[in-house]
Design a protein around this motif. Sequence first.
Motif, PDB file in Angstrom:
ATOM      1  N   ILE A  38       0.913  -1.374  -0.173  1.00  0.00           N
ATOM      2  CA  ILE A  38       0.069  -0.059  -0.095  1.00  0.00           C
ATOM      3  C   ILE A  38       0.758   1.201  -0.100  1.00  0.00           C
ATOM      4  O   ILE A  38       0.676   2.346  -0.840  1.00  0.00           O
ATOM      5  CB  ILE A  38      -0.896  -0.193   1.350  1.00  0.00           C
ATOM      6  N   GLY A  96     -20.107   5.798   3.045  1.00  0.00           N
ATOM      7  CA  GLY A  96     -18.862   5.511   2.430  1.00  0.00           C
ATOM      8  C   GLY A  96     -17.893   6.413   2.066  1.00  0.00           C
ATOM      9  O   GLY A  96     -16.745   6.238   1.726  1.00  0.00           O
ATOM     10  N   GLY A 146     -14.386   5.387   3.836  1.00  0.00           N
ATOM     11  CA  GLY A 146     -13.849   4.323   2.906  1.00  0.00           C
ATOM     12  C   GLY A 146     -13.309   4.775   1.724  1.00  0.00           C
ATOM     13  O   GLY A 146     -12.152   4.276   1.431  1.00  0.00           O
ATOM     14  N   GLY A 147     -13.952   5.750   0.800  1.00  0.00           N
ATOM     15  CA  GLY A 147     -13.703   6.139  -0.284  1.00  0.00           C
ATOM     16  C   GLY A 147     -12.446   7.105  -0.107  1.00  0.00           C
ATOM     17  O   GLY A 147     -11.538   7.086  -1.083  1.00  0.00           O
ATOM     18  N   SER A 148     -12.247   7.668   1.147  1.00  0.00           N
ATOM     19  CA  SER A 148     -10.980   8.535   1.149  1.00  0.00           C
ATOM     20  C   SER A 148      -9.779   8.144   1.863  1.00  0.00           C
ATOM     21  O   SER A 148      -8.808   8.506   1.620  1.00  0.00           O
ATOM     22  CB  SER A 148     -11.457   9.767   2.399  1.00  0.00           C
ATOM     23  N   CYS A 149     -10.050   6.918   2.316  1.00  0.00           N
ATOM     24  CA  CYS A 149      -8.895   6.008   3.169  1.00  0.00           C
ATOM     25  C   CYS A 149      -7.659   5.813   2.034  1.00  0.00           C
ATOM     26  O   CYS A 149      -7.835   4.982   1.365  1.00  0.00           O
ATOM     27  CB  CYS A 149      -9.381   5.076   3.990  1.00  0.00           C
ATOM     28  N   SER A 157      -5.089   3.905   3.219  1.00  0.00           N
ATOM     29  CA  SER A 157      -4.623   2.532   3.386  1.00  0.00           C
ATOM     30  C   SER A 157      -5.934   1.589   3.129  1.00  0.00           C
ATOM     31  O   SER A 157      -5.880   0.332   3.483  1.00  0.00           O
ATOM     32  CB  SER A 157      -3.976   2.186   4.514  1.00  0.00           C
ATOM     33  N   GLY A 158      -7.191   1.989   2.636  1.00  0.00           N
ATOM     34  CA  GLY A 158      -8.312   1.287   2.482  1.00  0.00           C
ATOM     35  C   GLY A 158      -8.337  -0.031   1.788  1.00  0.00           C
ATOM     36  O   GLY A 158      -8.783  -0.868   2.117  1.00  0.00           O
ATOM     37  N   PRO A 159      -7.251   0.003   0.578  1.00  0.00           N
ATOM     38  CA  PRO A 159      -7.316  -1.177  -0.317  1.00  0.00           C
ATOM     39  C   PRO A 159      -7.031  -2.592   0.543  1.00  0.00           C
ATOM     40  O   PRO A 159      -7.315  -3.654   0.401  1.00  0.00           O
ATOM     41  CB  PRO A 159      -6.353  -1.061  -1.326  1.00  0.00           C
ATOM     42  N   ASP A 160      -6.076  -2.368   1.732  1.00  0.00           N
ATOM     43  CA  ASP A 160      -5.766  -3.474   2.418  1.00  0.00           C
ATOM     44  C   ASP A 160      -6.333  -3.910   3.720  1.00  0.00           C
ATOM     45  O   ASP A 160      -5.933  -4.624   4.204  1.00  0.00           O
ATOM     46  CB  ASP A 160      -4.115  -3.494   2.671  1.00  0.00           C
ATOM     47  N   ARG A 176     -13.403  -1.491   5.375  1.00  0.00           N
ATOM     48  CA  ARG A 176     -13.325  -0.072   5.251  1.00  0.00           C
ATOM     49  C   ARG A 176     -14.099   0.503   6.548  1.00  0.00           C
ATOM     50  O   ARG A 176     -14.828  -0.300   7.105  1.00  0.00           O
ATOM     51  CB  ARG A 176     -13.726   0.406   4.298  1.00  0.00           C
ATOM     52  N   ARG A 213     -16.528   2.321   7.087  1.00  0.00           N
ATOM     53  CA  ARG A 213     -18.065   2.302   7.050  1.00  0.00           C
ATOM     54  C   ARG A 213     -18.452   1.033   7.438  1.00  0.00           C
ATOM     55  O   ARG A 213     -19.526   0.957   8.258  1.00  0.00           O
ATOM     56  CB  ARG A 213     -18.228   2.472   5.817  1.00  0.00           C
ATOM     57  N   CYS A 215      -4.693   2.163   9.975  1.00  0.00           N
ATOM     58  CA  CYS A 215      -5.063   3.291   9.866  1.00  0.00           C
ATOM     59  C   CYS A 215      -3.827   4.139   9.766  1.00  0.00           C
ATOM     60  O   CYS A 215      -3.074   3.886  10.814  1.00  0.00           O
ATOM     61  CB  CYS A 215      -5.981   3.714  10.935  1.00  0.00           C
ATOM     62  N   ALA A 262     -15.812  10.371  -2.817  1.00  0.00           N
ATOM     63  CA  ALA A 262     -15.031  11.048  -1.838  1.00  0.00           C
ATOM     64  C   ALA A 262     -13.977  12.320  -2.381  1.00  0.00           C
ATOM     65  O   ALA A 262     -13.870  13.134  -1.777  1.00  0.00           O
ATOM     66  CB  ALA A 262     -13.646   9.930  -1.410  1.00  0.00           C
ATOM     67  N   GLY A 291     -14.072   6.638  -4.401  1.00  0.00           N
ATOM     68  CA  GLY A 291     -15.089   6.619  -3.536  1.00  0.00           C
ATOM     69  C   GLY A 291     -15.286   5.209  -3.408  1.00  0.00           C
ATOM     70  O   GLY A 291     -14.485   4.552  -3.787  1.00  0.00           O
ATOM     71  N   GLU A 292     -16.033   4.876  -2.330  1.00  0.00           N
ATOM     72  CA  GLU A 292     -16.431   3.354  -1.767  1.00  0.00           C
ATOM     73  C   GLU A 292     -17.477   3.067  -2.570  1.00  0.00           C
ATOM     74  O   GLU A 292     -18.667   3.647  -2.308  1.00  0.00           O
ATOM     75  CB  GLU A 292     -16.245   3.346  -0.262  1.00  0.00           C
ATOM     76  N   THR A 345     -20.000   1.084  -1.818  1.00  0.00           N
ATOM     77  CA  THR A 345     -20.313   0.417  -0.463  1.00  0.00           C
ATOM     78  C   THR A 345     -21.259  -0.845  -0.454  1.00  0.00           C
ATOM     79  O   THR A 345     -21.161  -1.862   0.486  1.00  0.00           O
ATOM     80  CB  THR A 345     -21.208   1.487   0.520  1.00  0.00           C
ATOM     81  N   GLN A 380     -13.105  -0.055  -2.804  1.00  0.00           N
ATOM     82  CA  GLN A 380     -12.841   1.193  -3.214  1.00  0.00           C
ATOM     83  C   GLN A 380     -12.833   1.487  -4.805  1.00  0.00           C
ATOM     84  O   GLN A 380     -12.445   0.517  -5.432  1.00  0.00           O
ATOM     85  CB  GLN A 380     -11.562   1.953  -2.601  1.00  0.00           C
TER      86      GLN A 380
END
Lengths: 320, 152, 184, 665
Positions: free
Chosen positions: A205, C29, C32-35, C37-40, C44, C46, C69, D458, D477-478, D480, D485
């Motif tokens: 990441i 969301g 989750g959309g902004s994070c 490191s979200g992909p891993d 997320r 939310r 995080c 997002a 964005g997510e 959901t 993502q």
Amino acid sequence: MKYAYYPGCTAEASGAAYDATSRMVAKELGIELQEIPDWNCCGATEYFSIDHLPAYALVARNLALVDADETPQVIAPCSACYINLKKVDENMLKHKDLRADVNEALAEGGLSYTPGTVRARHFLDIVCNEVGCEAVREKSVHSMDSLILIPYYGCYIGRPEQNFDDTENPQSLDRLLSGLGAHVPDYSLKSSCCGGHMPQIGMEIALGILRRLLDLAAKLNGDAIVVPCPMCQLNLDAYQSYVNSRFGTDFHIPIVYFTQILGLAMGMDPSTLHFGENVVSVEPMLEKLKAAQPIEKPKKKRDKKALPMPLPLSQDKEQL
Amino acid sequence: MTEINKEPKIIGFLCNWCSYAGADGAGMARRKYPPNIKIIRVPCSGRVSPELVMRTFMQGADGVMVLGCHIGDCHYSDGNHRTAKRFPVFHRFMDYMGIDRGRLRIQWVSASEGLLFAEVVTEFTESLRNLPPMRGQLKSLQRHTIAEEIQG
Amino acid sequence: MSYDPNTVMGQILDDLPGGEKLKTCLQCGMCGGSCPSGPDMDYRPRKLFAMIAAGLDDKVLRSNTFWYCVSCYLCTVRCPQEIPITDIMYHLKHQAIESGLYTTDAVGFSETFVGQIENYGRAFELGLATQYYLTHHPLGGLKMGPMALAMMSRGRLTLRPHKIKNMSQLKAILAKAKELGAKK
Amino acid sequence: MKIGVYTCHCGSNIAAKVDCEHVAEWASDLEGVEISRDYSFMCSSLGQELIQEDIQKLGLDRVVVASCSPHMHEPTFRGACQRAGMNPYLCEMSNIREHASWVHEDRGEATDKAKALIAASVSRVRYHEPLFPKQAPVNDATLVVGGGVAGIQAALEIANAGYRVYLVEREPSVGGHMAQLDKTFPTLDCSACILTPKMFEAGNHENITLLTYSEVEKVSGYIGNFTAKIRVRARSIDEVLCTGCGLCEEKCPVRIVDDVFEAGLGRRKAVYRPFPQAVPKYPVIDREHCTYFLKGKCRLCEKVCPTQAIDYEQQDRVLEVEVGNIIVATGYDAFDARRIPQYGYGRYPNVFSALEFERMTNAAGPTTGKVLLRDGVSVPKSVAIIHCVGSRDVRYREHCSRVCCMYSLKFAHLVLEKLPGADVYNFYIDIRTPGKDYEEFYHRLLEEGTKFIRGRAASVSDATLGEEEEGKLIVTGEDTLIGEQRRVPVDMVVLSTGLEPRHDSHNVARTFSISCSREGFFKEKHPKLDPIATMTDGVFIAGCAQGPRDIPDTVAQGSAAAARVLSIIGKGQVEIEAAIAEVNALTCVGCQMCIGSCPYNAIDFLEDRMVAEVNEALCKGCGTCVAACLSKSITLHHFTDEQLVAQMMGAMDTLFALEPVPMEA
């Protein structure tokens, strides 16, 4: 102008260049720095997650060691240190119980801290808003007009809450660098995350995040990415070759501290500005600066067919 | 040692147009607050004379609230300006009378501020619990019958 | 609605200033959309919040979400309900450690870091890296080699930790704080 | 004195927290109470008949109804008393629902509070006096403020009934936001085609005085008899001479961006009509941008005008009109998307606001209806529509703007219609389709192949990766529903900006003595049962000024407001508040403190007798003079000192009586 100074742990190792050049620049700008005696680590992003109260006590010890009468404001060059100092002071002010508990802990070490007496400031804030971009420009002797400098703020300028700059689209570094003559493109990832501790816990990441930042900077032909945070510097600099080998890219973008650029502008000898500590060589940028070929700013021609574009909010005189 | 007043008695004079409607709004939103306040409807907070407030204290009320429209929003143009000017003076009179200033609350609550109303009432009620009962304070208190009181 | 104070939700509501906003999550969301490191993340933020609301505490505390995080606060500033998401992540780390339910070794990094502070008063990057990798990723550490070498040759990694002078004072303060914190 | 006390259960609304039977029994022992009853619904016809019967059979001369807020049912119970031959002012209400049962948890506490409130009312009502409201004639003219579709609709309804309407509009033409729109959902009929005839009718109706480029500055008076001061701004065009030929506009050398009608996407001249179908047809000279007004020379429009209609010297006029009723329909402002920096509006050229997109798809708009990128040439192959921009977000506007889902679906349809094969993405939180044929429209869009991503977008950025993304905007964005993502590269982004109160809504509210809700929309008298009226009699609200709504609802409200006005005009008379102040000339010392305190200058000083006197026509009954009077010579009827003191003491006595422990040792 006299301030307390909190160098932060990186000052002793990976971010020594930032600490050294901050002190040099401060001196030149007439800012007196009074290092907090026997300061300790701010806990970075880790301590708060493990144990709440000791984390507060840890940071509060630093605030307690400041002579608040003499220096009611403390400068932290590192963004993470800055928000930790700020957060602890503000939350202690807000929450009575926390204030009492932290002070009870501090008392074990013969210390106490009255919240609200020491205000944490980021060094960038001091340079832009106390010294002022105009005063900095007056001190500068070398124009940066041969360079394209990418302003990269990272997370903590303007987060978690709006303080001295905008949350999503901060401007202070843009203004500072343009004031020195540099060509400063609108770098839309300027307040995106650098990955923080992700290289330690999730390299894949981290590299993805870094690649995106480097890619956009390269697209904008940046000669360097300018940062106000040692964590951002470390990640972008030290892991740049990792990004290259992971994604087959070929980035060689030097990552420099804004204090180093200020040093150059104010005529300090590059050899004193710790560029040798950079992993990605800063030489090409310094060469370009020596050659002093001003970048021609593309002229804006008005396209007759083009539709009007809304003005940015900051330029809209009607919006107050 | 001061006596703790467990259930302070509060009379609220609320202007019909803003604050009374705001209190209705708190009801419609089912916002809970302590039952200590008893509301009296007046056309405008400007109708509330200092004398009326004083008489209310003399009957043993532990607190009095005078709530009106926000300045500028008065249904009667600027009736509440009088309220705003009158009661700071009255506070000084309360000092003279030895009545704690904290027993009188002047506040602007609009018709849409039911939440604020509930918050203010809760906070005011709590603050009065720290003061001794008014009735014990007024040593010379002579409670009249309604008829006597009205005759003056 | 009230929550059992022993649940993840209950603890957040009770302990964390602003934690009650968690109840207002719209599941939009934005976080989750902004994070970054979200992909891993296993889930997320939310989804994690929906799981907290549903009472799937075990799954929540075992997830890697809050360990990944990066504390960038992007979710916090963007949340349309002003939920202090980053602070909740900190709190979840704390809860995971307390309950012993964490499975990720990311906690190792945090604990190594904290251990250093408690011993030296300052962070010691080389020591941190070696100690962390030796204990948690003996092979991953090899990958970090070139970087560490480059850093060291430029004088950016010191070989000895800096220790603050008045370590006994700091230790006393932290011990007291821990004691006070444990009482809560 | 015979007082009847009636305690209402309001179903379980009151009875759940207040022991109504017990309260009624308890109240029967209060001084002067002849009968005390409780009943499930006092406001029902049976409940009212109960009161009427008691008045007639038992000879009651006072009535106390303990139920809901007097704002809800005071007219109801006063009416019941009146029908039984009792003066309505001898009836008093105790609010044991909004002020007791709904706000307290504990049944015992709520019951005790109800007792105190009822005792206060019983104590008060003894001092009530019969009052006789005077009648005043109703002026049958109406002021309608705002020339959008709500105002036009209301004005036409009233004018068609044969009464005078003053229709005031701030912009140079009527039409409002609806005139800017292209198609209307869900039927997709052309907005201009359905609105223009109404605009024309309003502009030419013999009963409508149209005042465009005008604003109401001041309103005084009361229901039936308002006086409004209207500033008619100088158009710099002589409307008698102007034929609306448009030559001046054609020749004007100044071109500026039109932020109002074209939403910033198009340009206009300094002398202009906002759009070709503008009503009235006369242009205006925008003095802030006209070269002549800025630099003192040019006057080109004057040279080309065939009828010498240009008048640079024209001054603003201030009209005073007398009306009986007012309808405020001032509409909404579109949310300024620049306030959310991460969506890049004002930063990236190809991010558009909803109104910009409306103008773009409008055949009469800047691109003659073509969907183009900001360069004015390129055609997008992919479009992302981001919902809830500024709405459903406590940092901006907490409310749902109600129309965005539907217009976003409409946008998606229009893109697909104009650019077959384009990729259209909708980033939504929830799709809200509460209207006739709305859900069906959504289904149609699903069939047409629009892609729906459930998640608030997002960010929008230009940080592309790889060649295929070159030059595109990246929406992140997510999603959901799959918990992943998403990173969607598109050519164009449309932001579905919400509806917010007019920036000056608080000032407008003050002008008309109405109030605003928390978020700034005008506050209605009752959210369910009286959404058209306000707390100020004779002032009504319609359309988006009261809250976000779509066109059918807006039109319905315009008609509803007109109906309310017409019923008042039809009655011909209004009752003037009887609860007004009166000076006792015998005790008045002539200090004149009251005169300075009166907000309405309704108190005169009689020089000959050295006393003050209240002018009944001007007094509105606020009672400030009573509080100011030093010699206690002023009485405010229905809020007399006696009544208020009795009410206060009734409550206090009960509180002490209910207290279990004796007070003093």
